[in-house]
Design a protein around this motif. Sequence first.
Motif, short mmCIF file in Angstrom:
data_model
loop_
_atom_site.label_atom_id
_atom_site.label_comp_id
_atom_site.label_asym_id
_atom_site.label_seq_id
_atom_site.Cartn_x
_atom_site.Cartn_y
_atom_site.Cartn_z
N SER A 310 0.84 -1.19 0.00
CA SER A 310 0.00 0.00 0.00
C SER A 310 0.88 1.25 0.00
O SER A 310 1.91 1.31 0.68
N ALA A 311 0.47 2.24 -0.79
CA ALA A 311 1.24 3.48 -0.89
C ALA A 311 0.28 4.63 -1.16
O ALA A 311 -0.91 4.42 -1.46
N MET A 312 0.79 5.86 -1.07
CA MET A 312 -0.02 7.04 -1.31
C MET A 312 0.72 7.98 -2.25
O MET A 312 1.94 8.10 -2.21
N THR A 313 -0.04 8.63 -3.14
CA THR A 313 0.54 9.62 -4.03
C THR A 313 -0.45 10.76 -4.19
O THR A 313 -1.62 10.66 -3.76
N LEU A 314 -0.03 11.84 -4.80
CA LEU A 314 -0.91 12.96 -5.11
C LEU A 314 -1.25 12.90 -6.59
O LEU A 314 -0.38 12.72 -7.44
N GLY A 315 -2.53 13.02 -6.91
CA GLY A 315 -2.94 12.93 -8.30
C GLY A 315 -4.18 13.74 -8.57
O GLY A 315 -4.85 14.24 -7.65
N ASN A 316 -4.51 13.89 -9.84
CA ASN A 316 -5.70 14.63 -10.24
C ASN A 316 -6.92 13.74 -10.10
O ASN A 316 -6.94 12.62 -10.59
N VAL A 317 -7.92 14.25 -9.42
CA VAL A 317 -9.16 13.51 -9.18
C VAL A 317 -10.32 14.33 -9.71
O VAL A 317 -10.39 15.54 -9.45
N ALA A 318 -11.21 13.68 -10.46
CA ALA A 318 -12.36 14.38 -11.04
C ALA A 318 -13.18 15.05 -9.95
O ALA A 318 -13.48 14.45 -8.91
N GLY A 319 -13.54 16.32 -10.19
CA GLY A 319 -14.35 17.06 -9.23
C GLY A 319 -13.55 17.91 -8.27
O GLY A 319 -14.13 18.65 -7.47
N PHE A 320 -12.22 17.82 -8.33
CA PHE A 320 -11.36 18.60 -7.44
C PHE A 320 -10.38 19.43 -8.29
O PHE A 320 -9.81 18.93 -9.26
N ASP A 321 -10.21 20.69 -7.91
CA ASP A 321 -9.28 21.56 -8.63
C ASP A 321 -7.83 21.26 -8.24
O ASP A 321 -6.93 21.31 -9.08
N GLU A 322 -7.63 20.96 -6.95
CA GLU A 322 -6.28 20.67 -6.48
C GLU A 322 -6.02 19.17 -6.47
O GLU A 322 -6.94 18.37 -6.44
N ARG A 323 -4.76 18.83 -6.52
CA ARG A 323 -4.39 17.41 -6.51
C ARG A 323 -4.76 16.80 -5.15
O ARG A 323 -4.62 17.42 -4.11
N GLN A 324 -5.25 15.55 -5.21
CA GLN A 324 -5.74 14.86 -4.02
C GLN A 324 -4.87 13.64 -3.71
O GLN A 324 -4.16 13.12 -4.58
N LYS A 325 -4.97 13.17 -2.45
CA LYS A 325 -4.30 11.94 -2.08
C LYS A 325 -4.96 10.75 -2.76
O LYS A 325 -6.19 10.63 -2.73
N VAL A 326 -4.18 9.91 -3.39
CA VAL A 326 -4.68 8.71 -4.06
C VAL A 326 -3.96 7.51 -3.47
O VAL A 326 -2.73 7.46 -3.44
N MET A 327 -4.74 6.53 -2.97
CA MET A 327 -4.15 5.34 -2.37
C MET A 327 -3.92 4.28 -3.45
O MET A 327 -4.79 4.03 -4.30
N LEU A 328 -2.75 3.66 -3.41
CA LEU A 328 -2.33 2.72 -4.45
C LEU A 328 -1.86 1.41 -3.84
O LEU A 328 -1.57 1.31 -2.65
#
Length: 493
Positions: A310-328
Amino acid sequence: MQRAHPGDPGVTVGTMQDTPKRAAIYKRLSEDRDGVGDNVADQDRGGRKLAADLGAEVVRIYNDNDRSAKAPRSRPDFAQMLLNAEDGVFDLLIVRDLDRLYRHPTDLEDLSAIFTPKGITVHQERSTHPLDMSSAQGLLVAGLMAQVNVYELRQKSARQKDMNRARAHQGVMHRGPHPYGWQSDRLTLNRVEADRVREAFKRVLGGESLRAIVNDWNACDVPSPKGGSWTYATLKQMLLRPANAGLVSYQGTILRDVEAQWEAPVDPDSYYAAKALLTAPERRKSTDNRAKHLLAGIALCGGCQNPLKSAMTLGNVAGFDERQKVMLYRCTNPECGTKVSVRRDVLDREVTKRFLDERGHAYTARVKTTEHLGERLSEVETGIRSVTAQLAEDDADTVALVERLAELKRERAELNANPTRTVWSLLTVTQEWEKAGIERKRELLRSHLVGLTVARRGKGGKAFDPTRVQIVWTEDPYDATEDDMTKTDPFIA
C-alpha cells in the motif's frame, strides 16, 4: 393488437403491425470446453428464425458463452441486456429455453422488475406461448420455473459430487482438461511435459526460485499448460498438485489408502519436500498480521513477482481543482523496472467481483486445530463420566443412555484420531464476505487463490484495464455437500 405466436391456431405469419417489433436474442452455454461456441451459434440461428416468424427486427444479440447461470449476477451480457431493457432498446426477448435466461430467483427478480413495467415479453424457441411477466399467471410460471431450476441445479451438483468422490476413491484422476504432464487419457505421461515437471522439482529442491525457472522457460518459449507464458502462480500451482507424486486427493485431502491409477513423474518424498519449501511461512513477504488493506502482500507485481504494498501519491481527481491523495498498491522493489502501480479501490473492487463470481456459491470452511478440539475432547470426557454415573441409578433410561454413551465414545475416538478437522459453515462465500472483516476476507481469498499478478499499465492508457489482472484459482474449492456438513460441527460466522 394482441401479440400472437406463429404456433398458435389461426395465426398467419406476417400479419403483425406495419412497424416491426424490436427483438433481442439472448444466448448462453454453461461450458464451452473447445471454445468454438457451436451451441450458441445454433441458438443464434434459431433465435433469428423465430424473430422472422414473429415479424420482429433483431436489434441486439447478447452472448454469455461459457458462463454458468447457477451463481446470480455473474454474466456480463445478461447485465448489459437488463440495462438496455430499462432504456427501452427492445420490445421482446428471444431465448431457446427459460433456463438459458435464468436459473436463480435473484436473476428472475431483476428481470421482472424491468420487463414488467416495460411490457417486454420473453419468447422461447421451444414453446408456442410467450412469457408475459406483467400478468399474474406469467409471473407465477416464471417463479415456478426458477424453483424447478434451483432444484435441478442442486440435484446435478449432488450427483457431480458423488461422482467426483467415487472417482477419487477409485484412484481415477479428476475430469476436465488433463493436467500438465499427462496425455489426454490422464493415465500415461506426456514425456516432454513430465521431464519439465521433474526439472522444476529438482531445481526447487536445489534452492532455485520459482521466478528463475519461469524466466528460463519463457526465454526458451516453453508453453504453459494453456499454451501461453509461464507465471509464478501457474508454476506454483503445477508443483503443488498431489497427482505429480501419484497421490489421490479429494477436496484438498490426500486419500492415503487409495492407489492412483496414473503414472507419476516424481516420488512422494520429492513432492512433500517441495511443498514444505513452497508453503513455508517465511516465504510470505508480508509479516504484519494486522492487515488494513485487502490485497496488500497478496497481489504480486507482474514484473518481478514481489508483493505489492500500500502506498499514497498525489494525483488529479475528477471534481477537485487541487491534486488529491490517491491510495495505491505499488511495487516497491528497487530492482524492478516495471514500476507497477494501481489504485487500491479499483483493484479491490475488480478482484472482489471476480472472486465472488468465481467462488461465491461455494460453502466456506475453517480448520479446527488440536487446541480447539482439545476443548471439545474435555467436554466429551465429562459427558462420558456423567452418562456412566446415570446408568448406575435405579430409574435410569438404560436404552437412551447406552446409545448416548456409544455416541460420545465414537466422538472421543474420532477426536483422538484426527488432530485437525475441517468445519463447514452454513454460509456461502458471498454470504460470509458481506459480513466479514478485512482479516477474514483475506483468509477467504487466500484459501481459493494460487496467484494474483498485476501487469504494468499500457502506454497512454488512463482508464483501468481489467486484463492487467491475472488470477489463478485453486483447483479444489471448498464445496461441501449437505452430507458433509452434518458429519461435522457447523459454525455460523
